[in-house]
Motif scaffolding. Structure first.
Motif, PDB file in Angstrom:
ATOM      1  N   ARG A  16     -70.159  34.211  25.342  1.00 53.65           N
ATOM      2  CA  ARG A  16     -71.136  32.618  24.143  1.00 53.65           C
ATOM      3  C   ARG A  16     -71.067  33.717  23.537  1.00 53.65           C
ATOM      4  O   ARG A  16     -70.753  34.636  22.570  1.00 53.65           O
ATOM      5  CB  ARG A  16     -71.662  32.270  24.584  1.00 53.65           C
ATOM      6  CG  ARG A  16     -72.271  30.870  25.422  1.00 53.65           C
ATOM      7  CD  ARG A  16     -73.498  30.458  25.713  1.00 53.65           C
ATOM      8  NE  ARG A  16     -74.066  29.861  27.047  1.00 53.65           N
ATOM      9  CZ  ARG A  16     -74.987  28.638  27.643  1.00 53.65           C
ATOM     10  NH1 ARG A  16     -75.383  28.697  25.898  1.00 53.65           N
ATOM     11  NH2 ARG A  16     -74.509  28.312  28.065  1.00 53.65           N
ATOM     12  N   GLN A  74     -69.989  18.646  21.885  1.00 54.50           N
ATOM     13  CA  GLN A  74     -71.239  19.278  21.400  1.00 54.50           C
ATOM     14  C   GLN A  74     -70.423  19.854  20.665  1.00 54.50           C
ATOM     15  O   GLN A  74     -70.555  20.408  19.083  1.00 54.50           O
ATOM     16  CB  GLN A  74     -72.719  19.947  21.589  1.00 54.50           C
ATOM     17  CG  GLN A  74     -73.663  19.918  20.871  1.00 54.50           C
ATOM     18  CD  GLN A  74     -74.862  20.354  21.330  1.00 54.50           C
ATOM     19  OE1 GLN A  74     -74.612  20.257  22.756  1.00 54.50           O
ATOM     20  NE2 GLN A  74     -75.454  20.894  20.429  1.00 54.50           N
ATOM     21  N   TYR A  75     -69.392  21.121  20.746  1.00 50.49           N
ATOM     22  CA  TYR A  75     -68.913  21.817  20.159  1.00 50.49           C
ATOM     23  C   TYR A  75     -67.335  21.786  19.812  1.00 50.49           C
ATOM     24  O   TYR A  75     -66.926  22.926  19.431  1.00 50.49           O
ATOM     25  CB  TYR A  75     -69.632  23.543  20.895  1.00 50.49           C
ATOM     26  CG  TYR A  75     -70.232  23.478  21.427  1.00 50.49           C
ATOM     27  CD1 TYR A  75     -71.809  23.673  20.710  1.00 50.49           C
ATOM     28  CD2 TYR A  75     -70.906  23.170  22.818  1.00 50.49           C
ATOM     29  CE1 TYR A  75     -72.963  24.415  20.832  1.00 50.49           C
ATOM     30  CE2 TYR A  75     -72.465  22.905  22.877  1.00 50.49           C
ATOM     31  CZ  TYR A  75     -73.698  24.110  22.131  1.00 50.49           C
ATOM     32  OH  TYR A  75     -75.107  24.234  22.900  1.00 50.49           O
ATOM     33  N   THR A 106     -67.648  29.440  20.218  1.00 50.76           N
ATOM     34  CA  THR A 106     -66.372  30.160  19.401  1.00 50.76           C
ATOM     35  C   THR A 106     -67.573  31.246  18.821  1.00 50.76           C
ATOM     36  O   THR A 106     -68.453  31.246  18.597  1.00 50.76           O
ATOM     37  CB  THR A 106     -66.678  29.105  18.104  1.00 50.76           C
ATOM     38  OG1 THR A 106     -65.937  27.569  18.486  1.00 50.76           O
ATOM     39  CG2 THR A 106     -66.308  29.983  17.074  1.00 50.76           C
ATOM     40  N   ASN A 164     -64.769  19.370  17.273  1.00 48.19           N
ATOM     41  CA  ASN A 164     -64.719  19.062  16.456  1.00 48.19           C
ATOM     42  C   ASN A 164     -62.916  18.414  15.634  1.00 48.19           C
ATOM     43  O   ASN A 164     -62.529  19.108  16.185  1.00 48.19           O
ATOM     44  CB  ASN A 164     -65.659  19.331  15.213  1.00 48.19           C
ATOM     45  CG  ASN A 164     -64.546  21.071  14.734  1.00 48.19           C
ATOM     46  OD1 ASN A 164     -63.715  20.568  14.297  1.00 48.19           O
ATOM     47  ND2 ASN A 164     -65.635  21.858  14.503  1.00 48.19           N
ATOM     48  N   GLU A 206     -70.560  30.926  14.706  1.00 48.32           N
ATOM     49  CA  GLU A 206     -70.696  30.861  15.981  1.00 48.32           C
ATOM     50  C   GLU A 206     -70.843  30.260  16.908  1.00 48.32           C
ATOM     51  O   GLU A 206     -71.988  29.495  16.220  1.00 48.32           O
ATOM     52  CB  GLU A 206     -71.245  32.346  16.380  1.00 48.32           C
ATOM     53  CG  GLU A 206     -70.465  33.737  15.848  1.00 48.32           C
ATOM     54  CD  GLU A 206     -70.873  35.459  15.744  1.00 48.32           C
ATOM     55  OE1 GLU A 206     -70.129  36.507  16.817  1.00 48.32           O
ATOM     56  OE2 GLU A 206     -72.092  34.809  15.891  1.00 48.32           O
ATOM     57  N   ASP A 207     -71.584  30.000  18.276  1.00 50.09           N
ATOM     58  CA  ASP A 207     -71.743  28.800  18.553  1.00 50.09           C
ATOM     59  C   ASP A 207     -71.253  29.157  20.218  1.00 50.09           C
ATOM     60  O   ASP A 207     -70.835  30.400  20.746  1.00 50.09           O
ATOM     61  CB  ASP A 207     -71.351  27.386  18.135  1.00 50.09           C
ATOM     62  CG  ASP A 207     -70.102  26.733  18.394  1.00 50.09           C
ATOM     63  OD1 ASP A 207     -69.276  27.500  19.767  1.00 50.09           O
ATOM     64  OD2 ASP A 207     -70.245  25.442  18.254  1.00 50.09           O
ATOM     65  N   GLN A 208     -72.092  27.890  21.324  1.00 53.04           N
ATOM     66  CA  GLN A 208     -71.491  28.189  22.496  1.00 53.04           C
ATOM     67  C   GLN A 208     -70.455  29.134  22.961  1.00 53.04           C
ATOM     68  O   GLN A 208     -69.754  29.909  23.478  1.00 53.04           O
ATOM     69  CB  GLN A 208     -71.683  27.509  23.215  1.00 53.04           C
ATOM     70  CG  GLN A 208     -72.235  27.405  24.650  1.00 53.04           C
ATOM     71  CD  GLN A 208     -73.177  26.222  25.312  1.00 53.04           C
ATOM     72  OE1 GLN A 208     -74.421  25.697  24.558  1.00 53.04           O
ATOM     73  NE2 GLN A 208     -72.080  25.741  26.207  1.00 53.04           N
ATOM     74  N   THR A 244     -72.999  32.869  20.337  1.00 52.10           N
ATOM     75  CA  THR A 244     -73.779  33.530  20.275  1.00 52.10           C
ATOM     76  C   THR A 244     -74.474  34.385  21.071  1.00 52.10           C
ATOM     77  O   THR A 244     -75.653  35.016  20.580  1.00 52.10           O
ATOM     78  CB  THR A 244     -75.106  32.636  20.335  1.00 52.10           C
ATOM     79  OG1 THR A 244     -74.673  31.302  21.872  1.00 52.10           O
ATOM     80  CG2 THR A 244     -74.785  31.308  19.606  1.00 52.10           C
TER      81      THR A 244
END
Length: 273
Positions: free
Chosen positions: A253, A136-137, A51, A139, A47-49, A255
């Motif tokens: 988000r 940033q989030y 995902t 890839n 998890e991130d902003q 998170t």
């Protein structure tokens, strides 16, 4: 004493107006629409902003289902607005940006399971490709849905515009924006996709400052046939939608806790003050 009472009363009125602007507490439920913003879904708990884990989005969907929320597409809102009809008392639009492959492998089955609708705003110049924009989030392992997958999801997912190659409109000239939208239209026509004329601004970027340039920007959108444009904003929208090119979404988000999610759905944001 009377002066103090009058001043306190006026302050109370100002406070209530502020609260209503921020959270739409004094509008009828049929006059409010919550538009939630998602991106990617993970199956490994990451998890991130942008995902969210599959387990967490299932918990959120359970909450929406158990609390009798109705999910709509942008085209449904447009139809109700044109017919001057009210919304269901609890209306939410689930939106997913970019068109990640997991929107096909994970989101689509969940939507069928819960009988929900969602809107996917596609980066139309990158259909079936790897993510190639900076962020940033994101890839290089992130992939986007291909044409066949976009055709398959139509029963529960409506497509919208998310620029041609994920450019921030705030950084582009009006001519560049016009060209970007033309390229999007060419892809839609060539691939024979059914895409509703609503766009989600990448990075929430657009000509924010009111004035001549913003009007010219909105004119470009109108000329391109765009009916609605969505920013972030983290507020609940009042229906019928008045500022068609500044519709606000609520950023969900990965998170966020379940408590955060409930606050965002009820109030538009998790921090009240």
């Amino acid at each position: 004493m009377i002066f103090i009472i009058i001043m306190l009363f006026l302050l109370l009125i100002v406070f209530l107006i502020f609260i209503n602007i921020q959270f739409k507490l004094f509008y009828f439920p049929s006059k409010k629409v919550r538009i939630l913003e998602y991106h990617s879904i993970s199956i490994n708990g990451f998890e991130d902003q942008i995902t969210i884990s599959k387990e967490k989005i299932i918990e959120q969907f359970e909450y929406l289902k158990n609390n009798n929320y109705t999910t709509l597409w942008m085209s449904d809102l447009d139809d109700l607005q044109n017919k001057k009809q009210n919304l269901a008392p609890k209306t939410v639009v689930l939106t997913f940006d970019d068109g990640f492959l997991d929107n096909y492998t994970e989101l689509f089955p969940l939507l069928k399971q819960y009988n929900f609708k969602a809107v996917c705003f596609m980066v139309l110049g990158r259909i079936g490709q790897d993510v190639d924009w900076n962020g940033q989030y994101v890839n290089e392992n992130m992939k986007l849905m291909n044409k066949q997958q976009l055709l398959e999801i139509g029963s529960h997912i409506e497509l919208g515009y998310h620029t041609f190659k994920h450019d921030n409109y705030a950084d582009l000239s009006l001519d560049e924006i016009e060209k970007d939208l033309q390229q999007c239209h060419e892809i839609v026509k060539r691939e024979k996709l059914n895409v509703f004329p609503a766009i989600a601004y990448t990075y929430g970027g657009y000509y924010r400052k009111k004035g001549v340039n913003q009007k010219l920007f909105f004119d470009v959108l109108k000329k391109a046939g765009i009916k609605y444009a969505l920013r972030i904003g983290n507020r609940i929208n009042v229906f019928p939608l008045k500022n068609s090119y500044e519709i606000q979404r609520i950023d969900i988000r990965g998170t966020d806790s379940m408590k955060d999610f409930k606050k965002k759905v009820i109030f538009g944001r998790k921090k009240i003050f």
